[in-house]
Motif scaffolding. Structure first.
Motif, mmCIF file in Angstrom:
data_model
loop_
_atom_site.group_PDB
_atom_site.id
_atom_site.type_symbol
_atom_site.label_atom_id
_atom_site.label_comp_id
_atom_site.label_asym_id
_atom_site.label_seq_id
_atom_site.Cartn_x
_atom_site.Cartn_y
_atom_site.Cartn_z
ATOM 1 N N SER A 83 29.693 76.491 39.022
ATOM 2 C CA SER A 83 30.534 76.808 40.164
ATOM 3 C C SER A 83 31.286 75.532 40.522
ATOM 4 C CB SER A 83 29.686 77.324 41.324
ATOM 5 O OG SER A 83 30.514 77.687 42.406
ATOM 6 N N LEU A 84 30.951 74.893 41.636
ATOM 7 C CA LEU A 84 31.551 73.603 41.968
ATOM 8 C C LEU A 84 30.903 72.480 41.168
ATOM 9 C CD1 LEU A 84 31.924 73.969 45.827
ATOM 10 C CD2 LEU A 84 33.674 74.231 44.070
ATOM 11 N N GLN A 85 29.667 72.715 40.713
ATOM 12 C CA GLN A 85 28.957 71.800 39.829
ATOM 13 C C GLN A 85 28.348 72.614 38.709
ATOM 14 O OE1 GLN A 85 26.305 69.630 42.716
ATOM 15 N NE2 GLN A 85 26.949 67.901 41.461
ATOM 16 N N ARG A 86 27.854 71.926 37.676
ATOM 17 C CA ARG A 86 27.153 72.583 36.570
ATOM 18 C C ARG A 86 25.660 72.429 36.822
ATOM 19 N NH1 ARG A 86 29.137 74.230 32.303
ATOM 20 N NH2 ARG A 86 30.964 72.917 32.501
ATOM 21 N N LEU A 87 24.936 73.532 36.764
ATOM 22 C CA LEU A 87 23.485 73.539 36.941
ATOM 23 C C LEU A 87 22.835 73.967 35.640
ATOM 24 C CD1 LEU A 87 20.773 73.601 38.477
ATOM 25 C CD2 LEU A 87 21.373 75.914 39.230
ATOM 26 N N VAL A 88 22.000 73.086 35.084
ATOM 27 C CA VAL A 88 21.166 73.434 33.940
ATOM 28 C C VAL A 88 19.755 73.543 34.492
ATOM 29 C CG1 VAL A 88 20.219 72.653 31.744
ATOM 30 C CG2 VAL A 88 22.636 72.261 32.272
ATOM 31 N N MET B 162 25.078 68.440 37.540
ATOM 32 C CA MET B 162 26.046 67.488 36.986
ATOM 33 C C MET B 162 27.449 68.009 37.274
ATOM 34 S SD MET B 162 25.389 68.398 32.947
ATOM 35 C CE MET B 162 23.619 68.468 33.178
ATOM 36 N N PRO B 163 28.470 67.179 37.067
ATOM 37 C CA PRO B 163 29.835 67.664 37.259
ATOM 38 C C PRO B 163 30.164 68.822 36.312
ATOM 39 C CG PRO B 163 29.801 65.276 37.119
ATOM 40 C CD PRO B 163 28.440 65.748 36.738
ATOM 41 N N VAL B 164 31.147 69.609 36.689
ATOM 42 C CA VAL B 164 31.591 70.722 35.844
ATOM 43 C C VAL B 164 32.040 70.201 34.486
ATOM 44 C CG1 VAL B 164 33.332 72.540 35.593
ATOM 45 C CG2 VAL B 164 32.169 72.211 37.780
ATOM 46 N N THR B 165 32.656 69.034 34.463
ATOM 47 C CA THR B 165 33.081 68.413 33.207
ATOM 48 C C THR B 165 32.279 67.126 33.011
ATOM 49 O OG1 THR B 165 34.891 67.352 34.382
ATOM 50 C CG2 THR B 165 35.406 69.381 33.218
ATOM 51 N N PRO B 166 31.030 67.249 32.527
ATOM 52 C CA PRO B 166 30.213 66.048 32.337
ATOM 53 C C PRO B 166 30.768 65.168 31.227
ATOM 54 C CG PRO B 166 29.133 67.947 31.363
ATOM 55 C CD PRO B 166 30.368 68.447 32.051
ATOM 56 N N THR B 167 30.332 63.925 31.221
ATOM 57 C CA THR B 167 30.750 62.986 30.181
ATOM 58 C C THR B 167 29.512 62.430 29.494
ATOM 59 O OG1 THR B 167 30.771 61.156 31.761
ATOM 60 C CG2 THR B 167 32.853 62.325 31.398
ATOM 61 N N THR B 168 29.657 62.023 28.249
ATOM 62 C CA THR B 168 28.536 61.417 27.550
ATOM 63 C C THR B 168 28.220 60.062 28.180
ATOM 64 O OG1 THR B 168 29.988 60.450 25.896
ATOM 65 C CG2 THR B 168 28.984 62.570 25.344
ATOM 66 N N GLY B 169 26.958 59.647 28.035
ATOM 67 C CA GLY B 169 26.533 58.369 28.565
ATOM 68 C C GLY B 169 25.419 58.518 29.586
ATOM 69 N N ASN B 170 25.011 57.381 30.162
ATOM 70 C CA ASN B 170 23.946 57.326 31.164
ATOM 71 C C ASN B 170 24.525 57.540 32.555
ATOM 72 O OD1 ASN B 170 22.040 56.662 29.177
ATOM 73 N ND2 ASN B 170 22.521 54.500 29.366
ATOM 74 N N HIS B 171 23.864 58.397 33.322
ATOM 75 C CA HIS B 171 24.318 58.701 34.674
ATOM 76 C C HIS B 171 23.128 58.577 35.627
ATOM 77 C CE1 HIS B 171 27.984 60.170 32.833
ATOM 78 N NE2 HIS B 171 27.222 60.844 31.998
ATOM 79 N N THR B 172 23.342 57.964 36.775
ATOM 80 C CA THR B 172 22.289 57.746 37.755
ATOM 81 C C THR B 172 22.018 59.029 38.534
ATOM 82 O OG1 THR B 172 22.916 55.433 37.970
ATOM 83 C CG2 THR B 172 21.602 56.366 39.746
ATOM 84 N N THR C 216 20.657 60.655 41.808
ATOM 85 C CA THR C 216 20.462 60.256 43.203
ATOM 86 C C THR C 216 20.121 61.486 44.033
ATOM 87 O OG1 THR C 216 22.720 60.601 43.987
ATOM 88 C CG2 THR C 216 22.252 58.494 42.910
ATOM 89 N N ASP C 217 19.768 61.242 45.292
ATOM 90 C CA ASP C 217 19.536 62.340 46.221
ATOM 91 C C ASP C 217 20.729 62.538 47.157
ATOM 92 O OD1 ASP C 217 19.155 60.034 47.687
ATOM 93 O OD2 ASP C 217 17.250 60.644 48.563
ATOM 94 N N ASP C 218 21.886 61.990 46.770
ATOM 95 C CA ASP C 218 23.105 62.192 47.551
ATOM 96 C C ASP C 218 23.450 63.678 47.593
ATOM 97 O OD1 ASP C 218 23.277 59.450 47.809
ATOM 98 O OD2 ASP C 218 24.849 59.220 46.292
ATOM 99 N N LEU C 219 23.990 64.113 48.724
ATOM 100 C CA LEU C 219 24.421 65.497 48.859
ATOM 101 C C LEU C 219 25.825 65.662 48.281
ATOM 102 C CD1 LEU C 219 23.182 66.203 52.483
ATOM 103 C CD2 LEU C 219 22.127 66.934 50.344
ATOM 104 N N PRO C 220 26.114 66.820 47.693
ATOM 105 C CA PRO C 220 27.449 67.050 47.154
ATOM 106 C C PRO C 220 28.503 67.049 48.267
ATOM 107 C CG PRO C 220 25.912 68.733 46.399
ATOM 108 C CD PRO C 220 25.210 67.934 47.437
ATOM 109 N N SER C 221 29.650 66.472 47.958
ATOM 110 C CA SER C 221 30.785 66.479 48.879
ATOM 111 C C SER C 221 32.063 66.537 48.047
ATOM 112 C CB SER C 221 30.772 65.230 49.760
ATOM 113 O OG SER C 221 31.085 64.088 48.985
ATOM 114 N N ASP C 222 33.182 66.734 48.706
ATOM 115 C CA ASP C 222 34.461 66.757 47.991
ATOM 116 C C ASP C 222 34.710 65.447 47.252
ATOM 117 O OD1 ASP C 222 34.994 69.316 48.847
ATOM 118 O OD2 ASP C 222 36.233 68.687 50.543
ATOM 119 N N LEU D 260 31.863 65.293 43.777
ATOM 120 C CA LEU D 260 31.547 66.398 42.865
ATOM 121 C C LEU D 260 31.780 66.053 41.395
ATOM 122 C CD1 LEU D 260 32.769 69.637 44.648
ATOM 123 C CD2 LEU D 260 30.424 68.918 44.197
ATOM 124 N N GLU D 261 32.725 65.188 41.103
ATOM 125 C CA GLU D 261 33.033 64.826 39.719
ATOM 126 C C GLU D 261 32.187 63.675 39.194
ATOM 127 O OE1 GLU D 261 34.949 66.561 37.587
ATOM 128 O OE2 GLU D 261 35.076 67.987 39.236
#
Length: 156
Positions: free
Chosen positions: A54-59, A76-86, A88-94, A97-98
């Protein structure tokens, strides 16, 4: 006529040999399956992966384990990228989201939100996303859980 019968029989037999199964090939079951695997509190889990976008990708993967509902969610973002990603417990916001990567583990009534960790995207194709993850989660009472040895392959 007898020679023709032998030739036809030989060709017919060869057609079965040529169509034999490729089970002995070098590809493994993981090459074709969808999964989310991880260890938490010494317990190993292996779920079939589902993907919701939807606004994010859920696996996610879920099932009853020893009569206890268990679910893991990797955001993860709708268009994830390869590599290491941190993670966090941050809440989604405008604004995030990416770039936002979150994780959550439910075991029975307890929900552990990933507070720190890493989600690594190793492979992206038109159809699949594949990677690894590890994180520490915390429930509403401050109880923590370590999620290790995580790996997944899901529809993109």
């Amino acid at each position: 006529m007898k020679k023709l019968s032998y030739i036809l029989f030989a060709l017919f037999s060869l057609s079965f040999i040529a169509c034999s199964s490729d089970d002995s090939s070098s590809s493994s079951e993981d090459d074709n399956s969808l999964y989310v695997r991880f260890t938490a509190n010494g317990q190993q889990y292996n779920f079939e992966a589902e993907t919701i976008t939807s606004l994010q990708r859920l696996v996610m993967g879920d099932e009853d384990v020893n009569d206890v509902y268990t679910r893991i969610s990797l955001w993860m973002p709708v268009t994830p990228t390869t590599g290491n990603h941190t993670i966090t417990d941050d809440l989604p916001s405008d604004d995030n989201l990416e770039t936002l990567y979150n994780a959550e583990l439910w075991i029975g009534d307890a929900t552990y939100t990933g507070t720190v960790g890493t989600l690594t995207i190793t492979d992206l194709s038109e159809e699949y996303v594949k990677g690894t993850f590890t994180f520490t989660g915390e429930d509403e009472n401050g109880v923590t859980i370590a999620v290790t040895n995580g790996s997944f392959r899901a529809y993109r």
